[in-house]
Each structure stands twice: as structure tokens, then as C-alpha cells.
Scaffold this motif. Structure first.
Motif, short mmCIF file in Angstrom:
data_model
loop_
_atom_site.label_atom_id
_atom_site.label_comp_id
_atom_site.label_asym_id
_atom_site.label_seq_id
_atom_site.Cartn_x
_atom_site.Cartn_y
_atom_site.Cartn_z
N LEU A 70 0.83 -1.17 0.02
CA LEU A 70 -0.10 -0.05 -0.05
C LEU A 70 0.83 1.15 0.02
O LEU A 70 1.34 1.65 1.29
N VAL A 129 -8.19 3.04 0.72
CA VAL A 129 -8.68 1.79 0.79
C VAL A 129 -9.93 1.73 1.00
O VAL A 129 -10.45 1.93 2.07
N GLU A 175 -12.55 -0.96 2.36
CA GLU A 175 -12.48 -2.29 3.08
C GLU A 175 -14.17 -2.81 2.83
O GLU A 175 -15.13 -2.18 3.06
N TRP A 185 -8.37 4.94 5.00
CA TRP A 185 -9.24 3.74 5.02
C TRP A 185 -10.80 4.25 5.31
O TRP A 185 -11.22 4.75 5.84
N ALA A 214 -6.87 0.32 -3.57
CA ALA A 214 -6.79 -1.01 -2.86
C ALA A 214 -8.29 -1.42 -2.26
O ALA A 214 -9.06 -0.49 -1.83
N VAL A 251 -9.79 -4.04 0.21
CA VAL A 251 -9.57 -5.32 1.49
C VAL A 251 -10.86 -5.92 1.75
O VAL A 251 -11.58 -5.31 2.05
#
Length: 206
Positions: A30, A36, A38, A59, A106, A108
Motif C-alpha cells: 500500500l 483503501v 474495505e 481507510w 486498494a 480489502v
């Protein structure tokens, strides 16, 4: 962040056992400034822990369950981290309904695809392929089955238990997951052995 659950928050003993290995898998992959998303954040413990450990990463936790989002919000309030977003409603199986959150570097997903119908995995990969920026990665953590690899007795028992609770659930074959990912243009970049017979599968959007 607080180590004991704040008021209104859920907790799971497995989070304390697997959060450090998950962090070790994510951290070198990362880049600074990464955003990100999630999927299925559950209680929110992982989100709070990983956001605290990776202050250079923004996040964004999500969950389809309102009670889970309340728990995420409680962990977020206790952690008071500038890089941890408010929980968003998101149904993994319905990528068309995913909220617009800007650039995503990203995605997750921790311990979801074996405790949900296969349609959730299909939606996860479809949504990730659509939302990830070029060069982005999808990280999928949990127990899996593999052709030619002896499955740990504990994972076999877990798989049987899941299928007895819901016939649509169960441990997924790595090969089937990789084929699904490839159908959406996501390449299996890494297969990482994790503690307690789990894997981290890393998929790249080229």
C-alpha cells in the motif's frame, strides 16, 4: 487506538490473532497516500487497527449490516484517527449500488467470501475491477481450499459447519476465485501463507 471495545462496539477474538499478519501483508503493498475501500468491515476492529498502523493510508470501512456499521462507528470514535472514514453502507453482491467515494487504490476483504453466497464474491470482483485505479490491488483474506494441497482438518470441519448453517456458504477453491478474478481483468499476483491455515490472495488490476 483503544484495545478494549468502546461502548456500542462489537469484538472478535480472531481479530487480535490475525491483525498483525494481515498488516504485514498489506503494509509493503500500500503506497503512501493510498485510498483503501474495505468490504464487509464487520465489527470495525480491523479498520481501526490498520488505519492506526498505516497513518499514510486513508481507510474507508463499509458493511451491509446496520448493526455492524454502528460498531464500526464506535471503534472509529474511540480511535479518533484522521485517516479513518465513517462507515458506509455497501452490499458486496450488488456493485452497482456501491457508494461513489472517489479514487480507490486498494480493496480489502477479510473473512467474507466463505460466509456469504458466491454472488457476493462475484460482486466483490466485479466492483473491485470497476472501482480500482490502474495498478490497484484487491486483497482477499481467509481460509481456502486448493487442488493438490492437503486441507487442514480444522478447515474441513469449518467448511462442513458453514455448509450446515447455509448451503450457499463454504470455503472457496483458490483456483475458482482466481478464475473469477481473471474474468474481470484481475490477475492473481501473490498467494501468501498466513497463520491458522489462512491465505491472503492478492489480485492486481493491470
Amino acid at each position: 487506538m483503544n484495545v478494549s471495545p468502546p461502548p456500542g462496539a462489537r469484538t472478535s477474538p480472531s481479530t487480535a490473532r490475525n491483525r498483525e499478519p494481515i498488516l504485514a501483508a498489506l503494509a509493503p503493498r500500500l503506497p503512501d497516500g493510498a485510498r483503501v475501500l474495505e468490504i464487509a468491515s464487520g465489527a470495525g476492529e480491523h479498520a481501526a487497527f490498520l488505519a492506526a498502523a498505516l497513518p499514510q493510508v486513508h481507510w474507508l470501512p463499509t458493511d451491509n449490516d446496520a448493526g455492524a456499521r454502528d460498531s464500526i462507528a464506535a471503534w472509529r470514535a474511540a480511535a479518533a484517527l484522521p485517516n479513518l472514514g465513517a462507515p458506509l453502507a455497501l452490499d458486496a453482491a450488488d456493485p452497482a449500488s456501491w457508494p461513489q467515494v472517489g479514487r480507490i487504490d486498494a480493496v480489502v476483504c477479510i473473512n467474507m467470501i466463505h460466509i456469504s453466497p458466491w454472488s457476493a464474491a462475484e460482486g466483490l470482483f466485479a466492483g473491485a475491477a470497476e472501482r480500482l485505479s490502474a495498478g490497484g490491488r484487491l486483497f482477499c483474506y481467509g481460509p481456502f481450499l486448493e487442488h493438490g494441497v492437503v486441507t487442514a482438518p480444522s478447515n474441513l470441519a469449518f467448511d462442513e459447519n458453514l455448509r450446515s448453517r447455509d448451503s450457499r456458504w463454504g470455503l472457496r477453491q483458490v483456483e475458482a476465485v482466481a478464475a473469477l478474478a481473471a474474468s474481470y481483468g484481475l490477475r492473481l499476483e501473490a498467494r501468501l501463507d498466513m497463520p491458522a491455515n489462512n491465505l491472503m490472495l492478492v489480485f492486481a488490476k493491470d
